[in-house]
Design an enzyme around this catalytic site. Structure first.
Site, PDB file in Angstrom:
ATOM      1  N   ASN A  37       6.998  -3.678 -13.393  1.00 38.80           N
ATOM      2  CA  ASN A  37       8.160  -3.130 -12.690  1.00 38.80           C
ATOM      3  C   ASN A  37       9.280  -4.166 -12.513  1.00 38.80           C
ATOM      4  OD1 ASN A  37       9.757  -1.456 -11.171  1.00 38.80           O
ATOM      5  ND2 ASN A  37       8.296  -1.164  -9.492  1.00 38.80           N
ATOM      6  N   HIS A 122       0.167   7.849   0.363  1.00 32.72           N
ATOM      7  CA  HIS A 122       1.137   7.227   1.271  1.00 32.72           C
ATOM      8  C   HIS A 122       1.754   8.252   2.229  1.00 32.72           C
ATOM      9  CE1 HIS A 122       2.110   3.991  -2.023  1.00 32.72           C
ATOM     10  NE2 HIS A 122       0.829   4.027  -1.693  1.00 32.72           N
ATOM     11  N   ARG A 147      -2.192   5.658   3.767  1.00 27.59           N
ATOM     12  CA  ARG A 147      -1.475   4.429   4.110  1.00 27.59           C
ATOM     13  C   ARG A 147      -0.224   4.811   4.870  1.00 27.59           C
ATOM     14  NH1 ARG A 147       2.116   0.635   0.142  1.00 27.59           N
ATOM     15  NH2 ARG A 147       3.655   2.176   0.775  1.00 27.59           N
ATOM     16  N   TYR A 159      10.413  -1.988   3.706  1.00 25.86           N
ATOM     17  CA  TYR A 159       9.503  -1.650   2.604  1.00 25.86           C
ATOM     18  C   TYR A 159       8.683  -0.383   2.887  1.00 25.86           C
ATOM     19  CZ  TYR A 159       5.305  -1.281  -0.050  1.00 25.86           C
ATOM     20  OH  TYR A 159       4.299  -0.747  -0.805  1.00 25.86           O
ATOM     21  N   ASP A 210       0.216  -1.693   4.850  1.00 20.55           N
ATOM     22  CA  ASP A 210       0.591  -2.734   3.885  1.00 20.55           C
ATOM     23  C   ASP A 210       1.692  -3.608   4.492  1.00 20.55           C
ATOM     24  OD1 ASP A 210       1.296  -4.201   1.650  1.00 20.55           O
ATOM     25  OD2 ASP A 210       1.458  -2.480   0.295  1.00 20.55           O
ATOM     26  N   HIS A 212       2.975  -6.167   2.867  1.00 25.52           N
ATOM     27  CA  HIS A 212       3.775  -6.575   1.715  1.00 25.52           C
ATOM     28  C   HIS A 212       4.155  -8.057   1.736  1.00 25.52           C
ATOM     29  CE1 HIS A 212       6.110  -4.891  -1.771  1.00 25.52           C
ATOM     30  NE2 HIS A 212       4.995  -4.204  -1.774  1.00 25.52           N
ATOM     31  N   GLU A 236      -3.277  -4.626   4.335  1.00 28.08           N
ATOM     32  CA  GLU A 236      -3.068  -5.116   2.964  1.00 28.08           C
ATOM     33  C   GLU A 236      -1.984  -6.179   2.884  1.00 28.08           C
ATOM     34  OE1 GLU A 236      -2.029  -1.877   0.405  1.00 28.08           O
ATOM     35  OE2 GLU A 236      -1.206  -3.193  -1.130  1.00 28.08           O
ATOM     36  N   GLU A 262      -2.708  -7.021  -5.503  1.00 22.86           N
ATOM     37  CA  GLU A 262      -1.991  -6.192  -6.482  1.00 22.86           C
ATOM     38  C   GLU A 262      -1.131  -7.031  -7.425  1.00 22.86           C
ATOM     39  OE1 GLU A 262       0.173  -3.655  -3.718  1.00 22.86           O
ATOM     40  OE2 GLU A 262       2.026  -4.674  -4.220  1.00 22.86           O
ATOM     41  N   ARG A 283      -7.453  -5.794  -4.962  1.00 25.49           N
ATOM     42  CA  ARG A 283      -6.468  -4.786  -5.369  1.00 25.49           C
ATOM     43  C   ARG A 283      -5.990  -4.917  -6.809  1.00 25.49           C
ATOM     44  NH1 ARG A 283      -4.416  -0.913  -3.894  1.00 25.49           N
ATOM     45  NH2 ARG A 283      -2.280  -1.463  -3.333  1.00 25.49           N
ATOM     46  N   HIS A 312      -4.790  -1.036  -7.449  1.00 22.54           N
ATOM     47  CA  HIS A 312      -3.382  -0.727  -7.165  1.00 22.54           C
ATOM     48  C   HIS A 312      -2.993   0.503  -7.996  1.00 22.54           C
ATOM     49  CE1 HIS A 312       1.021  -2.420  -7.451  1.00 22.54           C
ATOM     50  NE2 HIS A 312       0.906  -1.564  -6.468  1.00 22.54           N
ATOM     51  N   ASP A 316       4.668   3.015 -10.096  1.00 26.10           N
ATOM     52  CA  ASP A 316       5.219   2.182 -11.164  1.00 26.10           C
ATOM     53  C   ASP A 316       4.159   1.722 -12.170  1.00 26.10           C
ATOM     54  OD1 ASP A 316       4.938   0.702  -8.472  1.00 26.10           O
ATOM     55  OD2 ASP A 316       4.806  -0.925  -9.910  1.00 26.10           O
ATOM     56  N   GLU A 339      -5.912   3.700  -5.009  1.00 24.31           N
ATOM     57  CA  GLU A 339      -4.600   4.116  -4.514  1.00 24.31           C
ATOM     58  C   GLU A 339      -4.036   5.223  -5.410  1.00 24.31           C
ATOM     59  OE1 GLU A 339      -1.550   1.108  -4.627  1.00 24.31           O
ATOM     60  OE2 GLU A 339      -0.279   2.194  -3.207  1.00 24.31           O
ATOM     61  N   TRP A 402       9.456  -9.971  -0.532  1.00 19.76           N
ATOM     62  CA  TRP A 402       9.650  -8.516  -0.483  1.00 19.76           C
ATOM     63  C   TRP A 402       8.327  -7.789  -0.494  1.00 19.76           C
ATOM     64  CZ3 TRP A 402       8.702  -4.265  -3.899  1.00 19.76           C
ATOM     65  CH2 TRP A 402       9.115  -3.021  -3.317  1.00 19.76           C
TER      66      TRP A 402
HETATM   67  C1  GCO Z   1       1.376  -0.711  -3.096  1.00 20.21           C
HETATM   68  C2  GCO Z   1       2.430  -1.673  -3.515  1.00 20.21           C
HETATM   69  C3  GCO Z   1       3.614  -1.072  -4.183  1.00 20.21           C
HETATM   70  C4  GCO Z   1       4.476  -2.179  -4.803  1.00 20.21           C
HETATM   71  C5  GCO Z   1       5.026  -1.783  -6.121  1.00 20.21           C
HETATM   72  C6  GCO Z   1       5.799  -2.916  -6.755  1.00 20.21           C
HETATM   73  O1  GCO Z   1       0.591  -1.089  -2.244  1.00 20.21           O
HETATM   74  O2  GCO Z   1       1.334   0.376  -3.663  1.00 20.21           O
HETATM   75  O3  GCO Z   1       2.697  -2.612  -2.541  1.00 20.21           O
HETATM   76  O4  GCO Z   1       4.327  -0.241  -3.332  1.00 20.21           O
HETATM   77  O5  GCO Z   1       5.510  -2.527  -3.956  1.00 20.21           O
HETATM   78  O6  GCO Z   1       3.975  -1.382  -6.923  1.00 20.21           O
HETATM   79  O7  GCO Z   1       6.163  -2.590  -8.051  1.00 20.21           O
HETATM   80 MG    MG Z   2       0.739  -3.032  -1.681  1.00 19.19          MG
END
Ligand code: GCO
Ligand code: MG
Length: 402
Positions: A37, A122, A147, A159, A210, A212, A236, A262, A283, A312, A316, A339, A402
Site C-alpha cells: 500500500n 472493524h 475491532r 487512524y 489497534d 497503530h 494491537e 502486520e 499479525r 493481517h 489493502d 482479520e 501513523w
Molecule cells: C489493520 C491495519 C491497517 C493498516 C493498513 C495499512 O490492523 O488492519 O492497521 O488498517 O493501517 O493495512 O496499509
Molecule cells: Mg493494525
C-alpha cells in the site's frame, strides 16, 4: 512443467492492487498478491526488472528452491518491497502446485484443523456513541469479534475512524493527508470507549483495539492496564516494533493480550518477541511476509512459543492474499483469528473468489488451488492511481508514527 510467462497486473478497483500471474507450458496458471500500500510501483519494478525474467523456463514445482533463490540469491535480504515481490511469486506457485495436485491448497498444507475460520471485522465512530452503534450493527451481521476505533475529542481525525484514513488519490490531492495526534488525549479517552461498548453490548462479543504503533512502551503498559477491565481479545501494535525489547516492559505491567507484526516481513522480525513470549498473536500476512512458504514457517515457529496466528487482512491486501491466508488458517494448529475488513463490490468483481463468510466465520472454499483468480479484462478498466497512506503529526507539528 515449465514456467512460460509471468505477468504483473496493476489495477485500482477502489484502491491499488499488484497481482503476479504465472503461466506454464501445461496450461496451468497461478496468481499471487504483491500489493504494498502506497509503494505499489516499487514492487512492480522489482518484479518486472529483477525477478520475472529469472522465472522463465524454471520448474514451478520447486517452490522452496525458487523462494531461496530470490531471498538468499539477492544478497540484499528482507524489506517490504523484496518480500512482497517474493510473496506474489510464491503464492502463485502454491496455487499452481495445488491445481496440479487437484486439491484445495489447505489439503496440501496438511488438511483442515477446523471447520471454519473465526474472523474479526472493524467498527468505528467519530465519537463513542457512533462507535457503540457501529458495534451493534456488526453484531447484527453475525460477527463474533470486532475491532473498535474511535475519534478523539480535540483531534480532527484519527487512524481508523475517518474516510481519509483509507487512501488518498493523487488525482485530488498531490500529498498524503496529514492527521494530528495527542497520546495523552488518546490514553484518557479509549478506556471510556470500551466501558461504553461493554455496557451497551455485554460480554459475549470479542473486542479488539489497534493503537497503530503510536505509543512508547510505558504508555502502552498503562493503556494495557487501563483496559484490563474490558477483557480485550487483544491490544494491537501499541508501539513501533523495531525495538522488540520494548515489549518486555509492556508485558511486565499488563495481562491484556498483545498482537503485533502486520508490518513485519520475515521471521527474524518476530524472533525475540516469540522466543520470550512477549506477544500473544503474530499479525504477519502472506503478502508482506514472503508468501505461503514463509508465512507457514512463521506460523510453525510461533506454535513453539504458544503464540497464535492472526493474519493481517485489511482491504489493502487483495482477495488473493485473503484466500491464501484462509487456507493457512484452516490448517494451522495454533490458529488465533483472521482479520476481515470486507471489500468494495468492484474489488470482488475483479477478483472472483471461492472463499465465503457466514455468521462471523470465513472458509477458503473447496476450489482447487487457493481459489482466487483475477479477471484481467475487468482489471484493465481500473487503471493504477497514485495513492498514499496518511502521515501523522503531533499537535506541535512533529512528525509521528501513523
Ligand atoms: C489493520 C491495519 C491497517 C493498516 C493498513 C495499512 O490492523 O488492519 O492497521 O488498517 O493501517 O493495512 O496499509
Ligand atoms: Mg493494525
Amino acid at each position: 512443467m515449465k514456467i512460460t510467462d509471468v505477468k504483473i497486473i496493476v489495477c485500482s478497483p477502489g484502491r491499488n492492487f499488484v497481482t503476479v500471474k504465472i503461466f506454464t507450458d501445461e496450461g496451468l496458471t497461478g496468481v499471487g498478491d504483491a500489493t504494498l500500500n502506497g509503494r505499489e510501483k516499487a514492487v512492480v519494478a522489482y518484479l518486472q526488472e529483477h525477478l520475472a525474467p529469472l522465472l522463465i523456463g524454471r520448474d514451478p514445482s520447486r517452490i522452496e528452491d525458487i523462494w531461496q533463490y530470490f531471498y538468499k540469491g539477492a544478497y540484499w535480504r528482507r524489506g517490504p518491497v523484496t518480500m512482497a515481490a517474493i510473496a506474489g511469486i510464491d503464492t502463485a506457485l502454491w496455487d499452481i502446485k495445488a491445481k496440479a495436485a487437484n486439491m484445495p491448497l489447505y489439503q496440501l498444507l496438511g488438511g483442515a484443523s477446523r471447520e471454519k475460520v473465526l474472523c474479526y471485522t472493524h467498527a468505528q465512530g467519530t465519537d463513542i456513541a457512533e462507535a457503540v452503534e457501529a458495534v451493534g450493527r456488526r453484531i447484527e451481521q453475525g460477527y463474533k469479534a470486532i475491532r473498535v476505533q474511535v475519534g478523539i475529542p480535540g483531534l480532527p481525525d484519527v487512524y481508523g475512524t475517518g474516510k481519509k484514513s483509507v487512501t488518498n488519490n493523487a488525482a485530488d490531492d498531490a500529498f498524503p493527508h496529514e492527521e494530528t495526534w495527542s497520546t495523552s488525549k488518546y490514553l484518557r479517552y479509549v478506556p471510556e470507549l470500551f466501558k461504553a461498548v461493554r455496557e451497551a453490548h455485554g460480554w459475549d462479543i470479542e473486542l479488539l483495539h489497534d493503537s497503530h504503533h503510536r505509543l512508547t512502551p510505558i504508555e502502552a503498559a498503562r493503556l494495557g492496564k487501563d483496559l484490563e477491565f474490558a477483557r480485550l481479545f487483544w491490544l494491537e501494535d501499541t508501539v513501533a516494533a523495531e525495538y522488540q525489547e520494548g515489549f518486555r516492559l509492556i508485558r511486565k505491567h499488563t495481562t491484556t493480550p498483545l498482537a503485533v507484526g502486520e508490518v513485519f516481513n520475515t521471521i527474524w522480525d518476530a524472533r525475540l518477541l516469540m522466543e520470550e513470549q512477549l506477544i500473544d498473536y503474530i499479525r504477519t500476512t502472506t503478502v508482506h511476509a514472503g508468501g505461503v512458504t514463509a508465512q507457514r514457517r512463521i506460523m510453525d515457529f510461533a506454535s513453539v512459543y504458544n503464540v497464535r496466528t492472526a493474519c493481517h487482512g485489511a482491504m489493502d491486501m487483495s482477495p488473493i492474499c485473503l484466500g491464501a491466508n484462509l487456507h493457512l488458517d484452516l490448517w494451522v494448529p495454533n490458529f488465533g483469528i483472521q482479520e476481515y475488513s470486507g471489500y468494495l463490490p468492484e474489488i470482488l468483481d475483479v477478483f472472483p473468489s471461492a472463499w465465503s463468510l457466514k455468521d462471523g466465520y470465513l472458509h477458503p472454499g473447496e476450489a482447487i488451488g487457493h481459489g482466487v483468480e483475477i479477471d484481467e479484462k475487468l482489471a484493465e478498466k481500473y487503471p493504477y492511481q497514485r495513492a498514499y497512506l496518511p502521515v501523522n503529526r503531533l499537535e506541535d507539528g512533529t512528525l509521528w508514527h501513523w
